[in-house]
Scaffold this active site. Structure first.
Site, short mmCIF file in Angstrom:
data_model
loop_
_atom_site.label_atom_id
_atom_site.label_comp_id
_atom_site.label_asym_id
_atom_site.label_seq_id
_atom_site.Cartn_x
_atom_site.Cartn_y
_atom_site.Cartn_z
CB ALA A 20 25.36 3.42 18.02
CG LEU A 114 40.11 14.53 25.40
CD1 LEU A 114 40.98 13.68 24.50
CD2 LEU A 114 40.73 15.91 25.55
CB CYS A 168 39.15 41.87 29.25
SG CYS A 168 40.69 41.68 28.36
#
Lengths: 624, 324
Positions: A20, A114, A168
């Site tokens: 919503a 997702l 790194c």
């Protein structure tokens, strides 16, 4: 207007809306105006101020309340006679099972991540309910239709992996603002205010240093009786001075790189103690200061502040965080809606950037990077919601031949701003809708079951409550109704290397992964591999299989480092703030919200891919 | 204190955060100074109003004296629950203004009474853009010329949604806009014909691939004008007359009848004055975006027609301008 047949279908349809938010508000309004009368609405979120520019069913006084419930009430004001059921809940919770989904004629998604999209896709497949899926970012948007057996499911095409950075680069050799943001958010913020037990590289360089020196003062811990201000000074010198100095000792690292400059407070702000003394007397009181920048009189978050001001914000934000949230320190998690957290992270990122000769950015821009903020405007959401409703009507009248996926573009492609494309057929090697097995390359004597569960089954396959079996032996399962001894067994299995499990997992083993709520199952073929590249394959394991290699060349271009197509996507997404979006594209450390960008990347692929479809379209345009 | 007026307020920064990330601070500032007039409120116009109010224009003025009616409410979500007792109680503009103010308290929403045809030219001096909803061709041309005759540029738009199809027309006169090319901001210019000029382009010189809606809408508006109908007062019973008019217009334009398929005309006639809400949302979204672009001078504007129809799902830009 809708035909009589369409109106009849609309009137009796039972709709499930998931989300919503930006699309959801527009969608609920358009559904109700169109004549839909029975709508169930799920959203776990509460309303934020930054929603108000587009989620027009919400007002300022609604901030903090349930989106689903407020949206329902707002719509009932102009159409009191419709039935809207609002759930302030996570769509992944168990109440929304396959039986629940079977109550509906169609499911309409307006989600922002997702994981939830995959979950809903699986439930729709299991329940046999058609799904209309959508996403937007800025001017770009798309609507897709997923009907079991007729079109591809949401997971038929692999989605590009989010960008991750070699460790790194973050800890030692940053070269872009985004590297410093990740450092500030994941290392500095977490180390100072979050879970201290998490391994953290901020301390690592000091192990030798502190063991060499006799001092017992822990550099990143507030000492008893120490003022927060002087602690903050200490943190500054330690993190931006001492640590950089220590890094410089490794001369090999800087042969082909610009050396960072160690920064100490007495050089940047020689009078800071005096300055803060004064401010402490009247400032930093919880009631008048939830923002370091406003205490410091910095007004414009869109401006790039000086290194001095960044240092002030850094110190002041630590001070106020301790003053206002002392109880939460040690458990804080970065939240883009927490002003102080954003201020701390922006200032820390900028100071580090300054040290490494990287351009500093404004708080506004850094907040966008740190929060993976999706650009959003009302108009695209309105357009997409309209398209969703049109597709829903076709599904309800079984007019499947006219189902289309539609892309909303920023710049016209062959005169089209709204481009319909015929849906793709199901991918026969999809691990979700075609149950095609996947392969997992892993070092079976060095990886634990926990790694497979967390890094692959949950993170990559979006399986929330997995049952992992080898043949008929259950290796792992969760659930409230498990016997205590089974819970103990499964927990102890988690920390075993794969080869040491009661039924060992070795090269050639087939594991089955199931999720009862999603009614999802898939087989994982284990392939043993000895070596993994720590930088490129940090998980120490890799998913492979026909599904992952079935992607089109265009899709591969979206993988970071790919040639121009990916960049075009960035450009299309970026609109006005190119550089920032460039960073945004790369900072997608967490899956949430990035999907919006991915779907656009996906869109580009399909548009490129669809020369054929375009030809078909042109033919049909001529016909009309 | 002077600096204050030039930067966004804290509230603006907070509420507009997500869209500033799309179009930038400068565009948002220009937007917040813009004044827009809207004439004739239908469902699609309500969508446009919502979009530009949320985006944060400076001032919106609504002009529509029509009293509240059931038909006006059908696809307009700005009007709260309607009971027949409310019929005729107040103007559509005043009801819609209330809802819009609520959407974004930072935008000033006004109601202008009277008929636009009676407004003097100076009336239009107060606006940067004028949007005209469904109305006769004569009225649209009149307002367009009023906008054209100002000393400053006034952007002019028309929008009409007929059933499952809709159309937008844009006249930005001579318009300079900025857009992003890589990291650089570049300025470009476009020249637009006015409505009269745009509609006088001979059909025989227009590409056959042009949206059929362009021609069909011309036949509909010609029919309504000749028959003295209120725009939208049309039904499937008018189809034979529309077909006859098609023949006449195509002949005089020296093009074949196939330029305007019967199916397209029939769909428009069947629609009457109804608007399909999802189509309103789509067309209102496109136009809202165009107004935001023009008021912020940012982003390439569409020139000069836009058409959408649900039957094929295409949203097409057509540039139909007299050759230079």
């Amino acid at each position: 207007m809708a035909s009589a047949e369409e109106l009849a279908a609309i009137k009796k349809a039972k709709i499930l809306m998931v989300g919503a938010g930006g699309i959801g508000c527009e969608l609920l309004k358009t559904l109700v105006l169109t004549g839909f009368r029975d709508i169930h609405l799920i959203d776990m979120d509460t309303i934020e101020v930054s929603n108000l520019n587009r989620q027009f069913l919400f007002r300022k006084h609604h901030v903090g309340q349930s989106k689903a419930k407020v949206a329902r009430e707002a719509v009932l004001k102009f159409r009191p006679d419709v039935n809207i059921v609002a759930y302030h809940a996570n769509v992944k919770s168990t109440e929304f099972n396959v039986e629940f989904f079977q109550n509906f004629h169609v499911v309409l998604n307006g989600l922002d991540n997702l994981d939830a999209r995959r979950h809903v896709n699986r439930l729709c497949l299991a329940a046999g309910v058609p799904l209309v899926e959508s996403g937007t970012t800025g001017y770009l948007g798309q609507v897709t239709v997923h009907i079991k057996g007729k079109t591809e499911c949401y997971e038929c095409q692999p989605k590009p992996a989010p960008k991750t950075y070699p460790i790194c680069t973050i800890t030692s050799t940053p070269s872009k603002p985004v590297h410093c943001v990740v450092w500030a958010k994941e290392l500095a913020f977490t180390r100072l205010f979050g879970d201290k037990n998490q391994a953290n590289d901020l301390d690592s360089q000091t192990k030798e240093a502190s063991s060499a020196s006799e001092q017992q003062v822990l550099p990143l811990e507030l000492q008893e009786g120490e003022s927060v201000a002087s602690f903050a000074f200490r943190v500054f010198d330690y993190v931006f001075g001492h640590n950089i100095e220590a890094a410089l000792k490794n001369e090999d690292a800087w042969k082909s790189r610009r050396k960072p400059v160690p920064l100490y407070l007495n050089k940047i702000l020689p009078n800071i103690a005096e300055e803060f003394k004064g401010s402490c007397e009247n400032g930093a009181r919880p009631e008048n200061s939830c923002s370091a920048m406003s205490v410091l009189g910095l007004k414009n978050p869109q401006e790039v502040w000086s290194i001095e001001d960044n240092a002030r914000v850094f110190l002041k934000s630590i001070e106020i965080l301790y003053a206002t949230k002392s109880k939460a320190i040690g458990t804080l998690v970065f939240d883009k809606d927490d002003q102080l957290a954003v201020e701390f992270v922006s200032a820390a990122a900028n100071i580090r950037s300054y040290s490494f000769g990287i351009p500093m950015l404004s708080l506004f821009d850094l907040k966008g990077i740190a929060g993976n903020i999706v650009h959003a405007i009302a108009t695209t959401n309105a357009i997409i919601a309209g398209l969703i409703v049109l597709e829903a009507i076709k599904i309800l009248t079984s007019d499947f031949n006219h189902s289309r996926m539609t892309y909303c573009l920023e710049h016209p492609s062959k005169k089209l701003l709204l481009m319909p494309v015929e849906p793709f057929e199901p991918n026969s090697s999809c691990y979700v809708c075609s149950q095609t097995p996947l392969s997992l390359e892993v070092n079976t004597s060095k990886s634990k079951l926990r790694d497979v569960v967390e890094k692959i089954v949950k993170a990559k396959l979006s399986v929330h409550s997995p049952v992992i079996m080898q043949g008929s032996n259950i290796l792992y399962e969760t659930g409230e109704d498990l016997e205590k001894d089974m819970v103990l067994l499964y927990t102890s299995n988690l920390d075993k290397f794969l080869v040491d499990l009661p039924t060992p997992i070795t090269n050639g083993t087939v594991l089955s992964v199931e999720d009862f709520q999603q009614e999802f199952s898939c087989n994982l073929h284990i392939k043993h591999r000895d070596e993994f590249d720590e930088e490129k394959e940090p998980d120490g394991m890799i998913l492979t299989g026909k599904w992952l290699t079935s992607q089109t060349p265009e899709q591969q271009l979206n993988v970071p480092g790919g040639p121009t197509e990916g960049n075009n996507v960035v450009e299309a997404v970026a609109g006005e703030t190119k550089t920032i979006n460039d960073e945004l594209q790369e900072v997608d450390g967490d899956f949430a919200e990035i999907l919006e960008v991915n779907t656009v990347a996906d869109k580009k692929r399909k548009i490129q891919d669809e020369e054929q479809a375009q030809k078909r379209m042109r033919v049909s345009l001529d016909e009309r | 204190m002077e600096a204050e007026t030039d930067s966004l307020t804290e509230q603006e920064t907070a509420v507009y955060d997500r869209q500033i990330r799309v179009w930038g601070v400068e565009a948002q500032k220009r937007l917040s100074k813009s004044r827009v007039l809207v004439v004739g409120i239908t469902g699609v116009v309500a969508e446009v109003c919502k979009n530009i109010v949320l985006a944060g224009i400076g001032k919106l003025t609504l002009l529509d004296d029509k009293p509240l009616s059931e038909e006006a409410v059908a696809s307009n979500f700005l009007i709260p629950f309607f009971s027949t007792e409310d019929e005729g109680c107040c103007s559509i503009a005043s009801i819609c203004a209330e809802a819009l103010r609520d959407f974004n308290p930072m935008v000033h929403v006004f109601v202008e009474e009277g008929n636009v045809i009676e407004k003097p030219g100076s009336f239009f001096d107060d606006y940067d853009a004028v949007i005209v909803g469904r109305s006769s061709l004569g009225l649209r041309k009149h307002v367009n010329l009023m906008c054209r005759n100002r000393s400053r540029r006034v952007a002019f738009y028309t929008v009409d949604c007929r059933g499952s199809s809709g159309a937008v027309f844009v006249d930005l006169q001579k318009y300079a806009y900025s857009s992003q090319k890589g990291n650089a901001e570049i300025w470009q210019e476009k020249h637009f014909p006015n409505l009269e000029e745009a509609l006088s382009v001979p059909w025989s010189s227009i590409s056959k691939k042009t949206s059929k809606l362009f021609f069909a809408m011309r036949i509909i508006e010609e029919f309504e004008q000749c028959e003295g109908r209120v725009p939208g007062q049309i039904s499937c019973e008018d189809l034979p007359a529309l077909m006859a008019l098609r023949k006449k217009m195509c002949e005089s334009q020296a093009v074949g009848d196939s330029m305007v398929p019967e199916s397209v005309l029939k769909r428009l006639a069947d629609a009457g004055n109804a608007e399909l809400p999802p189509v309103c949302a789509i067309i209102g979204g496109i136009l809202g975006q165009e107004v935001v672009k023009a008021m912020s001078c940012k982003g390439e504007p569409l020139k000069n027609h836009f058409f959408f129809t649900a039957s094929d799902g295409k949203g097409v830009i057509e540039d139909i301008s007299p050759s230079q």
